[in-house]
Scaffold this motif. Structure first.
Motif, PDB file in Angstrom:
ATOM      1  N   LEU A 100      65.147  59.994  58.406  1.00  0.00           N
ATOM      2  CA  LEU A 100      65.960  61.123  58.858  1.00  0.00           C
ATOM      3  C   LEU A 100      65.277  61.886  59.983  1.00  0.00           C
ATOM      4  CD1 LEU A 100      68.443  62.979  58.435  1.00  0.00           C
ATOM      5  CD2 LEU A 100      67.060  64.262  56.773  1.00  0.00           C
ATOM      6  N   THR A 101      64.040  62.298  59.770  1.00  0.00           N
ATOM      7  CA  THR A 101      63.347  63.085  60.789  1.00  0.00           C
ATOM      8  C   THR A 101      62.988  62.242  62.004  1.00  0.00           C
ATOM      9  OG1 THR A 101      61.218  62.644  59.693  1.00  0.00           O
ATOM     10  CG2 THR A 101      62.409  64.642  59.048  1.00  0.00           C
ATOM     11  N   GLY A 102      62.599  60.991  61.788  1.00  0.00           N
ATOM     12  CA  GLY A 102      62.236  60.137  62.913  1.00  0.00           C
ATOM     13  C   GLY A 102      63.403  59.820  63.812  1.00  0.00           C
ATOM     14  N   SER A 103      64.557  59.497  63.233  1.00  0.00           N
ATOM     15  CA  SER A 103      65.727  59.183  64.046  1.00  0.00           C
ATOM     16  C   SER A 103      66.253  60.416  64.770  1.00  0.00           C
ATOM     17  CB  SER A 103      66.827  58.588  63.162  1.00  0.00           C
ATOM     18  OG  SER A 103      67.232  59.517  62.162  1.00  0.00           O
ATOM     19  N   PHE A 104      66.185  61.578  64.136  1.00  0.00           N
ATOM     20  CA  PHE A 104      66.684  62.798  64.765  1.00  0.00           C
ATOM     21  C   PHE A 104      65.766  63.235  65.906  1.00  0.00           C
ATOM     22  CE2 PHE A 104      67.853  67.351  64.876  1.00  0.00           C
ATOM     23  CZ  PHE A 104      69.219  67.201  65.002  1.00  0.00           C
ATOM     24  N   ALA A 105      64.457  63.191  65.682  1.00  0.00           N
ATOM     25  CA  ALA A 105      63.525  63.555  66.754  1.00  0.00           C
ATOM     26  C   ALA A 105      63.570  62.544  67.890  1.00  0.00           C
ATOM     27  CB  ALA A 105      62.109  63.649  66.187  1.00  0.00           C
ATOM     28  N   ALA A 106      63.746  61.261  67.549  1.00  0.00           N
ATOM     29  CA  ALA A 106      63.826  60.242  68.594  1.00  0.00           C
ATOM     30  C   ALA A 106      65.046  60.448  69.482  1.00  0.00           C
ATOM     31  CB  ALA A 106      63.862  58.856  67.959  1.00  0.00           C
ATOM     32  N   TYR A 107      66.136  60.928  68.919  1.00  0.00           N
ATOM     33  CA  TYR A 107      67.313  61.196  69.743  1.00  0.00           C
ATOM     34  C   TYR A 107      67.025  62.292  70.765  1.00  0.00           C
ATOM     35  CZ  TYR A 107      71.975  62.643  71.143  1.00  0.00           C
ATOM     36  OH  TYR A 107      73.088  62.973  71.882  1.00  0.00           O
ATOM     37  N   GLY A 108      66.286  63.307  70.353  1.00  0.00           N
ATOM     38  CA  GLY A 108      65.929  64.361  71.296  1.00  0.00           C
ATOM     39  C   GLY A 108      65.066  63.854  72.435  1.00  0.00           C
ATOM     40  N   PHE A 109      64.105  62.989  72.121  1.00  0.00           N
ATOM     41  CA  PHE A 109      63.237  62.453  73.168  1.00  0.00           C
ATOM     42  C   PHE A 109      63.950  61.433  74.050  1.00  0.00           C
ATOM     43  CE2 PHE A 109      59.704  63.711  70.190  1.00  0.00           C
ATOM     44  CZ  PHE A 109      59.106  64.611  71.059  1.00  0.00           C
ATOM     45  N   ASP A 129      58.248  64.422  78.302  1.00  0.00           N
ATOM     46  CA  ASP A 129      57.388  63.235  78.298  1.00  0.00           C
ATOM     47  C   ASP A 129      55.972  63.568  77.821  1.00  0.00           C
ATOM     48  OD1 ASP A 129      59.535  61.812  79.259  1.00  0.00           O
ATOM     49  OD2 ASP A 129      58.932  61.994  81.361  1.00  0.00           O
ATOM     50  N   ILE A 130      55.456  64.722  78.234  1.00  0.00           N
ATOM     51  CA  ILE A 130      54.110  65.110  77.803  1.00  0.00           C
ATOM     52  C   ILE A 130      54.085  65.364  76.302  1.00  0.00           C
ATOM     53  CG2 ILE A 130      52.316  66.860  78.039  1.00  0.00           C
ATOM     54  CD1 ILE A 130      53.168  67.226  80.920  1.00  0.00           C
ATOM     55  N   LEU A 131      55.129  66.033  75.795  1.00  0.00           N
ATOM     56  CA  LEU A 131      55.210  66.293  74.359  1.00  0.00           C
ATOM     57  C   LEU A 131      55.318  64.992  73.573  1.00  0.00           C
ATOM     58  CD1 LEU A 131      55.445  68.311  72.030  1.00  0.00           C
ATOM     59  CD2 LEU A 131      57.914  68.387  72.439  1.00  0.00           C
ATOM     60  N   PHE A 132      56.096  64.044  74.095  1.00  0.00           N
ATOM     61  CA  PHE A 132      56.250  62.768  73.400  1.00  0.00           C
ATOM     62  C   PHE A 132      54.933  62.001  73.369  1.00  0.00           C
ATOM     63  CE2 PHE A 132      57.252  58.184  73.645  1.00  0.00           C
ATOM     64  CZ  PHE A 132      57.837  58.036  72.406  1.00  0.00           C
ATOM     65  N   LEU A 133      54.233  61.939  74.497  1.00  0.00           N
ATOM     66  CA  LEU A 133      52.952  61.240  74.529  1.00  0.00           C
ATOM     67  C   LEU A 133      51.921  61.901  73.621  1.00  0.00           C
ATOM     68  CD1 LEU A 133      52.654  60.399  78.341  1.00  0.00           C
ATOM     69  CD2 LEU A 133      53.215  58.836  76.468  1.00  0.00           C
TER      70      LEU A 133
END
Length: 310
Positions: free
Chosen positions: A121-130, A139-143
């Protein structure tokens, strides 16, 4: 004579000849006799190597299953007895009656299901934001977030233990659930898969008035079943096999997972019935094997396409 022949060729015949020239396939390069000779041998060698590797991987599991059906004295007999003369099926009954196997499996199953659900749940939702949202510093936050994968858990497990102890959740199943509810690997896996989905689908949904949450729930999730299956399988297996986390946080025997419970069987080397231990280990592998067999198609597809951008 040449001029007369050229005048007799009509434009229609000229076009037909041009079409034949274009449509005619280019001659394929002929394979040399040496290449054709060695090709079956190379394929046979590859199959033999794969069979050898498969046997090497499956031999420990075969020995574990066979040892669970031996008597206590046959497990470490010299020479090794691969297949027992008499199959002791009573070991599987004794492991249930002489241990608290049902409680261990229940606790492990609760942790595995809860952690898997939260990470998906959290991984798919956060991945959509990125993957789909545009904001400064994305990009810096994702890295930075993905970089936490390289940090070993042992380096910050003491501050985590102090934090969870202050929150009064230590020695409860909530400690493991809260620790593993978020995972950077799940965000990375889902983001890579989201980027293979055409952006035009999201744009069309926005024009129809669908919110970002609706796009994630109604478009992205249904199209990401292989990635979700891969993340589900990996998270479930890691949580099911986790030993260090429950060892630190779960001190009450009623909260032990199957890993901690089976460890109690080898507390005394000379009093251990390893036949019963192997029976318990075999039982612990069954849920993972069932889940992998059910989801192996989606697992392979999800891993294969998560590194591709469409």
């Amino acid at each position: 004579m040449t001029d007369l022949t050229q005048t007799l060729i009509t434009p229609e015949q000229d076009r037909r000849g041009l079409r034949k020239l274009v449509a005619s396939p280019s001659p394929r390069p002929r394979r040399t006799a040496g290449a054709s000779k060695w090709r079956p041998l190379g394929r046979a060698a590859m199959y033999v190597a794969l069979v050898v590797f498969a046997i090497g991987l499956l031999t420990p599991f075969f020995w574990m299953i066979m040892s669970s059906l031996k008597s206590a004295n046959e497990v470490f007999s010299v020479p090794i007895v691969w297949i027992p003369e008499t199959f002791v099926w009573q070991n599987y009954i004794d492991i249930w009656t002489e241990s608290d196997m049902l409680t261990w499996i229940r606790n492990t199953l609760v942790l595995a299901v809860a952690v898997t659900f939260l990470q998906v749940l959290t991984g798919s939702f956060a991945a959509y934001g990125f993957a789909r949202m545009r904001f400064p510093g994305r990009d810096i936050l994702f890295l930075t977030y993905i970089g936490t994968i390289a940090v070993p858990w042992q380096s910050y497990m003491i501050p985590q233990f102090i934090l969870l102890s202050n929150l009064k959740v230590s020695n409860t199943l909530w400690a493991i659930i809260l620790l593993q509810a978020f995972g950077a690997f799940g965000v990375f896996l889902m983001k890579q898969y989201y980027e293979t989905i055409p952006e035009e689908l999201s744009e069309a949904a926005r024009l129809d008035g669908v919110s970002e949450y609706g796009i994630w729930r109604r478009i992205m999730l249904p199209l990401s079943v292989p990635a979700i299956a891969s993340l589900t399988l990996l998270t479930f297996v890691n949580t099911w096999n986790d030993y260090l986390g429950p060892l630190i946080y779960l001190r009450n025997p009623d909260l032990w997972t199957i890993q901690l419970g089976l460890k109690s069987f080898v507390s005394n080397l000379y009093d251990t019935n390893y036949a019963l231990l192997f029976a318990g280990l075999t039982i612990s592998v069954v849920p993972i094997a069932i889940i992998f067999l059910l989801g192996q198609k989606y697992f392979v597809e999800g891993i294969a396409t998560s590194g591709m951008k469409g």
